[in-house]
Design an enzyme around this catalytic site. Sequence first.
Site, short mmCIF file in Angstrom:
data_model
loop_
_atom_site.label_atom_id
_atom_site.label_comp_id
_atom_site.label_asym_id
_atom_site.label_seq_id
_atom_site.Cartn_x
_atom_site.Cartn_y
_atom_site.Cartn_z
N LYS A 120 0.83 -1.20 0.00
CA LYS A 120 0.00 0.00 0.00
C LYS A 120 0.87 1.26 0.00
O LYS A 120 0.64 2.18 -0.78
CB LYS A 120 -0.94 0.01 1.21
CG LYS A 120 -1.95 1.16 1.18
CD LYS A 120 -2.65 1.34 2.50
CE LYS A 120 -1.78 2.09 3.46
NZ LYS A 120 -2.45 2.55 4.68
N ASP A 138 -6.53 1.38 1.09
CA ASP A 138 -6.57 1.49 2.54
C ASP A 138 -7.97 1.11 3.03
O ASP A 138 -8.78 0.60 2.27
CB ASP A 138 -6.18 2.90 2.98
CG ASP A 138 -7.20 3.95 2.56
OD1 ASP A 138 -8.13 3.63 1.79
OD2 ASP A 138 -7.08 5.11 3.02
#
Length: 219
Positions: A120, A138
């Site tokens: 991420k 997220d």
Amino acid sequence: MKKADIFEFYSRLAADNPSPETELNYGNVYQLVVAVALSAQSTDIGVNKATRTLFAEVKTPQQMVDLGLDGLKEHIKTIGLYNTKAKNVIALSEKLIADYGGEVPADRDELVKLPGVGRKTANVVMNCAFGAETFAVDTHIFRVGNRTGLAPGKTVLEVEKKLEKQTPQPFRVHAHHWLILHGRYICKARKPECWRCPVSDLCRYKKKTPAPDGWHADP
């Protein structure tokens, strides 16, 4: 969600915010890596408060190493998990110096080799710093992808892959920012504000939240 609906979905988010940007403050690519690494399980507002004085003092990996672990902790002690994050930031700084000449590599596979940098974080850096068409999933994007039907998936990677496959041009570069901001401010976790959502008619969420008493849409 059908292709035409997906295009319309992004079109409306783009109309509301043509040039979305991360809400993390940073001055260069290295500071971006640090800020994103610090933001895990923390708010951008909290990270920005902690990095305001840090980034005035530290602009390179070498300056971070020179600051040292205790010095870094003093700056970021208001952030959750700051002990672990401080160790990772010092370690990733050392690795950038040792393996990359102090420069942040423009390659996701290389970025994830840095301590404390997962997929991420690497996706955020690739997108924000290098303009790559990456989708950093997220909690906000995971929720929006599933709740709206835009990119349903049981795992973060599943949602990322669906977004990667289904997001059309010209929306690919900014898509993850639109979705994060949408999840942060409108499609909230506990109580989505469906009454002021620009894509509510395209969304598959069945329990639409009604407008509060006295609320009127802007003319």
